[in-house]
Design a protein around this motif. Structure first.
Motif, PDB file in Angstrom:
ATOM      1  N   LEU A  87       0.826  -1.206   0.000  1.00  0.00           N
ATOM      2  CA  LEU A  87       0.000   0.000   0.000  1.00  0.00           C
ATOM      3  C   LEU A  87       0.856   1.249   0.000  1.00  0.00           C
ATOM      4  O   LEU A  87       0.580   2.217  -0.739  1.00  0.00           O
ATOM      5  N   ILE A  88       1.917   1.253   0.803  1.00  0.00           N
ATOM      6  CA  ILE A  88       2.792   2.421   0.881  1.00  0.00           C
ATOM      7  C   ILE A  88       3.604   2.573  -0.401  1.00  0.00           C
ATOM      8  O   ILE A  88       3.755   3.688  -0.923  1.00  0.00           O
ATOM      9  N   ARG A  89       4.110   1.458  -0.952  1.00  0.00           N
ATOM     10  CA  ARG A  89       4.891   1.543  -2.198  1.00  0.00           C
ATOM     11  C   ARG A  89       4.054   2.106  -3.339  1.00  0.00           C
ATOM     12  O   ARG A  89       4.584   2.777  -4.234  1.00  0.00           O
ATOM     13  N   ALA A  90       2.749   1.834  -3.309  1.00  0.00           N
ATOM     14  CA  ALA A  90       1.883   2.297  -4.390  1.00  0.00           C
ATOM     15  C   ALA A  90       1.778   3.818  -4.433  1.00  0.00           C
ATOM     16  O   ALA A  90       1.483   4.391  -5.493  1.00  0.00           O
ATOM     17  N   PRO A  99      11.133   2.172  10.321  1.00  0.00           N
ATOM     18  CA  PRO A  99      10.938   3.142  11.409  1.00  0.00           C
ATOM     19  C   PRO A  99      11.690   2.711  12.668  1.00  0.00           C
ATOM     20  O   PRO A  99      11.507   1.601  13.152  1.00  0.00           O
ATOM     21  N   ARG A 100      12.527   3.620  13.178  1.00  0.00           N
ATOM     22  CA  ARG A 100      13.353   3.293  14.342  1.00  0.00           C
ATOM     23  C   ARG A 100      13.072   4.182  15.544  1.00  0.00           C
ATOM     24  O   ARG A 100      13.579   3.921  16.632  1.00  0.00           O
ATOM     25  N   ASP A 101      12.297   5.244  15.347  1.00  0.00           N
ATOM     26  CA  ASP A 101      11.993   6.135  16.460  1.00  0.00           C
ATOM     27  C   ASP A 101      10.557   6.610  16.321  1.00  0.00           C
ATOM     28  O   ASP A 101       9.846   6.240  15.380  1.00  0.00           O
ATOM     29  N   ALA A 102      10.119   7.441  17.260  1.00  0.00           N
ATOM     30  CA  ALA A 102       8.719   7.881  17.279  1.00  0.00           C
ATOM     31  C   ALA A 102       8.348   8.621  16.000  1.00  0.00           C
ATOM     32  O   ALA A 102       7.252   8.426  15.454  1.00  0.00           O
ATOM     33  N   GLU A 103       9.234   9.468  15.508  1.00  0.00           N
ATOM     34  CA  GLU A 103       8.924  10.222  14.292  1.00  0.00           C
ATOM     35  C   GLU A 103       8.837   9.292  13.084  1.00  0.00           C
ATOM     36  O   GLU A 103       7.988   9.465  12.201  1.00  0.00           O
ATOM     37  N   GLY A 104       9.708   8.287  13.043  1.00  0.00           N
ATOM     38  CA  GLY A 104       9.654   7.319  11.953  1.00  0.00           C
ATOM     39  C   GLY A 104       8.361   6.525  11.959  1.00  0.00           C
ATOM     40  O   GLY A 104       7.785   6.235  10.912  1.00  0.00           O
ATOM     41  N   VAL A 105       7.882   6.173  13.157  1.00  0.00           N
ATOM     42  CA  VAL A 105       6.617   5.443  13.285  1.00  0.00           C
ATOM     43  C   VAL A 105       5.461   6.327  12.817  1.00  0.00           C
ATOM     44  O   VAL A 105       4.573   5.877  12.086  1.00  0.00           O
ATOM     45  N   LYS A 106       5.460   7.590  13.228  1.00  0.00           N
ATOM     46  CA  LYS A 106       4.404   8.512  12.793  1.00  0.00           C
ATOM     47  C   LYS A 106       4.389   8.652  11.283  1.00  0.00           C
ATOM     48  O   LYS A 106       3.319   8.662  10.659  1.00  0.00           O
ATOM     49  N   HIS A 107       5.581   8.771  10.689  1.00  0.00           N
ATOM     50  CA  HIS A 107       5.669   8.902   9.228  1.00  0.00           C
ATOM     51  C   HIS A 107       5.119   7.654   8.547  1.00  0.00           C
ATOM     52  O   HIS A 107       4.386   7.742   7.551  1.00  0.00           O
ATOM     53  N   HIS A 108       5.457   6.489   9.085  1.00  0.00           N
ATOM     54  CA  HIS A 108       4.946   5.225   8.516  1.00  0.00           C
ATOM     55  C   HIS A 108       3.421   5.218   8.507  1.00  0.00           C
ATOM     56  O   HIS A 108       2.801   4.879   7.480  1.00  0.00           O
ATOM     57  N   ARG A 110       1.345   7.755   8.724  1.00  0.00           N
ATOM     58  CA  ARG A 110       0.796   8.779   7.822  1.00  0.00           C
ATOM     59  C   ARG A 110       0.731   8.235   6.398  1.00  0.00           C
ATOM     60  O   ARG A 110      -0.279   8.396   5.694  1.00  0.00           O
ATOM     61  N   LEU A 111       1.814   7.591   5.973  1.00  0.00           N
ATOM     62  CA  LEU A 111       1.833   7.015   4.626  1.00  0.00           C
ATOM     63  C   LEU A 111       0.829   5.872   4.505  1.00  0.00           C
ATOM     64  O   LEU A 111       0.173   5.728   3.461  1.00  0.00           O
ATOM     65  N   LEU A 112       0.707   5.069   5.553  1.00  0.00           N
ATOM     66  CA  LEU A 112      -0.247   3.960   5.504  1.00  0.00           C
ATOM     67  C   LEU A 112      -1.669   4.492   5.354  1.00  0.00           C
ATOM     68  O   LEU A 112      -2.463   3.961   4.565  1.00  0.00           O
ATOM     69  N   ARG A 113      -2.001   5.539   6.094  1.00  0.00           N
ATOM     70  CA  ARG A 113      -3.334   6.137   5.972  1.00  0.00           C
ATOM     71  C   ARG A 113      -3.586   6.610   4.537  1.00  0.00           C
ATOM     72  O   ARG A 113      -4.640   6.345   3.958  1.00  0.00           O
ATOM     73  N   GLN A 114      -2.593   7.281   3.961  1.00  0.00           N
ATOM     74  CA  GLN A 114      -2.734   7.764   2.586  1.00  0.00           C
ATOM     75  C   GLN A 114      -2.855   6.602   1.601  1.00  0.00           C
ATOM     76  O   GLN A 114      -3.648   6.651   0.650  1.00  0.00           O
TER      77      GLN A 114
END
Length: 221
Positions: A87-90, A99-108, A110-114
């Motif tokens: 889904l994210i690659r699309a 993702p290795r930290d809190a910001e990386g998890v949030k970014h993941h 966000r992309l998953l939602r999109q």
């Protein structure tokens, strides 16, 4: 009347090369749920599960805590999770670091939602995945099987995506509302539906009765 117990698998291996492995915490979460049910004399007339490794491992941990074998498990691919990486690659074909930290998890997420939004709207066709309509049909097929039982105690062990879609269908909510339900579902969480041959109705959502006094054992990803 019957009761359908929808259980999300325990914590898997978020950020690892193979997500589809129950973590030690995930094993403990499901073991606790099995022990909670054992203490209350819970029994099941039918059990349905997805076909992923984390589903099988979650059921094994449940049975361990429950202190006995569950009824024969009916495997249903319609209860398997969507492929979050596809889904994210699309929508983001460039390579992404794990993702290795809190910001990386949030970014993941966000992309998953999109990615989920684009898939639901038919704007993308993630590699190796069914269409969103086909995904919904797989979930609806399992709900039809449960309703056809007419009653009893039924356990369904699945993932956040199918469970949230099932709840959205029962609530007759817009398809995209499943995203919000999905992102709130906790690991090993219990949602319950009352059912008969004609309909299913929501009874409870996203409960952790087996972990309610142990926040350190509660998780989402």
């Amino acid at each position: 009347m019957g009761m359908l117990h929808l259980v999300r698998h325990g914590q898997a291996s978020f950020g690892a090369a193979d997500y589809d492995q129950l973590s030690p915490l995930g094993h403990q979460q499901c073991q606790r749920l099995g022990a909670f049910w054992r203490a209350r004399g819970q029994r099941f007339d039918a059990v349905f599960s997805g076909t992923l490794k984390r589903h099988a491992q979650s059921l094994a941990a449940l049975a361990e805590g429950w202190g006995g074998a569950l009824p024969a498990v009916s495997l249903r691919p319609g209860l398997d999770e969507y492929d979050s990486a596809a889904l994210i690659r699309a929508i983001h074909p460039e390579p992404l670091a794990a993702p290795r930290d809190a910001e990386g998890v949030k970014h993941h997420f966000r992309l998953l939602r999109q990615g989920l939004q684009a898939w639901m709207r038919g704007e993308t066709a993630p590699q190796g995945m069914p269409s969103h309509a086909q995904f919904l049909a797989g979930v609806a097929g399992v709900l039809d099987e449960v309703r056809a039982l007419g009653g009893g105690e039924v356990l369904v062990l699945s993932s956040g995506g199918p469970i949230s879609c099932a709840l959205a269908q029962v609530l007759q909510a817009p398809a995209e509302s499943a995203i919000e339900l999905n992102l709130r579902l906790r690991n090993s969480a219990l949602s319950e539906l009352v059912f008969n041959a004609q309909r299913l109705s929501l009874h409870s959502f996203n409960g952790l009765p087996h972990l309610q006094d142990e926040p350190a054992l509660q998780s989402y990803a």
